[in-house]
Design an enzyme around this catalytic site. Structure first.
Site, PDB file in Angstrom:
ATOM      1  N   MET A 147    -138.086 -71.736  -2.827  1.00 54.41           N
ATOM      2  CA  MET A 147    -137.473 -71.908  -4.148  1.00 54.41           C
ATOM      3  C   MET A 147    -137.399 -70.545  -4.837  1.00 54.41           C
ATOM      4  SD  MET A 147    -138.445 -75.682  -5.459  1.00 54.41           S
ATOM      5  CE  MET A 147    -140.071 -75.388  -6.078  1.00 54.41           C
TER       6      MET A 147
ATOM      7  N   HIS B 124    -143.003 -63.859  -2.987  1.00 53.24           N
ATOM      8  CA  HIS B 124    -144.218 -63.043  -3.063  1.00 53.24           C
ATOM      9  C   HIS B 124    -144.757 -62.858  -1.644  1.00 53.24           C
ATOM     10  CE1 HIS B 124    -146.116 -66.946  -2.639  1.00 53.24           C
ATOM     11  NE2 HIS B 124    -145.561 -67.354  -3.771  1.00 53.24           N
TER      12      HIS B 124
ATOM     13  N   HIS C 173    -144.739 -65.731   0.778  1.00 53.99           N
ATOM     14  CA  HIS C 173    -143.467 -65.971   1.474  1.00 53.99           C
ATOM     15  C   HIS C 173    -143.291 -64.971   2.613  1.00 53.99           C
ATOM     16  CE1 HIS C 173    -142.407 -67.751  -2.562  1.00 53.99           C
ATOM     17  NE2 HIS C 173    -141.994 -68.711  -1.760  1.00 53.99           N
TER      18      HIS C 173
ATOM     19  N   VAL D 281    -151.883 -67.358   1.914  1.00 56.02           N
ATOM     20  CA  VAL D 281    -152.178 -65.944   1.604  1.00 56.02           C
ATOM     21  C   VAL D 281    -152.842 -65.916   0.226  1.00 56.02           C
ATOM     22  CG1 VAL D 281    -151.193 -63.642   1.292  1.00 56.02           C
ATOM     23  CG2 VAL D 281    -150.187 -65.213   2.973  1.00 56.02           C
TER      24      VAL D 281
ATOM     25  N   SER E 176    -145.808 -69.015  -6.915  1.00 52.34           N
ATOM     26  CA  SER E 176    -144.865 -68.572  -7.951  1.00 52.34           C
ATOM     27  C   SER E 176    -145.352 -69.001  -9.329  1.00 52.34           C
ATOM     28  CB  SER E 176    -143.489 -69.175  -7.694  1.00 52.34           C
ATOM     29  OG  SER E 176    -143.086 -68.826  -6.405  1.00 52.34           O
TER      30      SER E 176
HETATM   31  O1  PAF Z   1    -142.324 -75.268  -1.037  1.00 56.57           O
HETATM   32  C1  PAF Z   1    -141.226 -75.105  -1.626  1.00 56.57           C
HETATM   33  O2  PAF Z   1    -140.905 -74.028  -2.114  1.00 56.57           O
HETATM   34  C2  PAF Z   1    -140.269 -76.295  -1.752  1.00 56.57           C
HETATM   35  O3  PAF Z   1    -140.961 -77.475  -1.938  1.00 56.57           O
HETATM   36  C3  PAF Z   1    -139.282 -76.400  -0.572  1.00 56.57           C
HETATM   37  C4  PAF Z   1    -139.991 -76.636   0.752  1.00 56.57           C
HETATM   38  C5  PAF Z   1    -138.451 -75.127  -0.492  1.00 56.57           C
HETATM   39  C6  PAF Z   1    -138.318 -77.584  -0.794  1.00 56.57           C
HETATM   40  O4  PAF Z   1    -137.591 -77.435  -1.969  1.00 56.57           O
END
Ligand code: PAF
Length: 292
Positions: free
Chosen positions: A30, A34, A37, A174, A184
């Site tokens: 989404m 950071h 990710h 992490v 986030s």
């Molecule tokens: O973990 C997330 O950021 C969200 O739940 C995802 C997996 C991108 C689905 O919208």
């Protein structure tokens, strides 16, 4: 990096990339990227795969408009980070993508536990958008983080139930130098971030006590009280559950995790920690590490 927002273009480009013989790894996000990710974007050793990342703040999974509107959106800096990571495709769908997602899903017990209790419709919203993405991209792999462990189980379940060929890869959580799981939402806490440190402290203490010998399930009430007295507004849950199915620990030894969700000034944070030995529970609520 290919930047795509149209569904047909995405499917067409992925088809032509697939012709190179490389495997497709899909990483849904989404945004507000950071280091947590980044661990999902890292290529696994020996794999020359095509990495497709999506950024979409999915309204279907928010049951509170304020939470949806406040979710941090940092698209320009996210693009730079993805370029630096060498990601191949960035899919940035517009809001229309959810219009076609109309079907009922049965998530069963896994969807009803923990966050399923007070975030009604959340996991159905996650599952719907993920199914839409999987249908468009048909990736060989989907990579997800263990911080959202219940989400990981929900996505594994729908993939298995619907016999989708995509394999699920998961990456450990992490943490920052204080042990706080990167998220986030941490940004929304401002100066109150210090309160989030209680989460890893409690999770570590519980796993330590369990590994030292037996652990009375009632002791979790002590930790809930401790957190609430520390200035945390609300402990939504603090539970030790079987990590494969989110059932309570029973007589049969199983691998488990401690799961927690709290709110600080209306910001909900979740975390979990694996207990590195099999646990069994006796009839009087005492957890025991089972001999190997
Ligand atoms: O973990 C997330 O950021 C969200 O739940 C995802 C997996 C991108 C689905 O919208």
């Amino acid at each position: 990096m290919l930047l795509i927002s149209d569904e047909k273009t995405l499917s067409r480009e992925i088809d032509s990339l697939r012709k190179s013989g490389k495997l497709i790894n899909f990483i849904p996000t989404m945004g507000n990227l950071h280091l947590g990710h980044s661990s999902l974007f890292k290529k696994s050793d020996n794999t020359d795969e095509i990495r497709v990342v999506s950024i979409f703040v999915n309204p279907l999974q928010f049951n509170d408009d304020k939470d949806f509107n406040n979710y941090p959106r940092t698209i320009e800096s996210d693009k730079k980070k993805l370029l630096a990571e060498g990601v191949d495709v960035l899919f940035l769908p517009d809001a229309q993508i959810i219009k076609v997602v109309k079907f009922a899903l049965r998530l069963g017990h896994i969807g009803r536990k923990l966050c399923g209790i007070d975030r009604s419709g959340h996991f159905e919203g996650v599952a719907k958008i993920i199914l839409k993405f999987l249908d468009l991209i048909k990736p060989d792999f989907i990579t997800l983080g263990e911080k959202d462990y219940q989400q990981l189980l929900v996505i594994k379940k729908i993939i298995k139930d619907l016999k989708i060929k995509t394999k699920v890869k998961s990456c450990p959580t992490v943490r920052d130098k204080d042990g706080i799981a990167l998220s986030s939402r941490n940004k929304l806490l401002g100066k109150k971030i210090f309160l989030a440190r209680y989460i890893p402290t409690v999770l570590k203490q519980i796993t330590l006590e369990i590994n030292e010998g037996s652990f009375e399930l009632q002791r979790l009430n002590y930790f809930r009280d401790y957190l609430e007295k520390s200035g945390i507004d609300r402990v939504h849950y603090l539970e030790i559950l079987n990590e494969n199915n989110l059932f309570s620990i029973s007589k049969l030894p199983c691998m488990s995790r401690v799961f927690i969700a709290i709110s600080i000034e209306g910001v909900r944070l979740i975390d979990n920690m694996r207990i590195e030995s099999k646990l069994a529970c006796s009839s009087n609520g005492i957890l025991n590490v089972s001999p190997k």
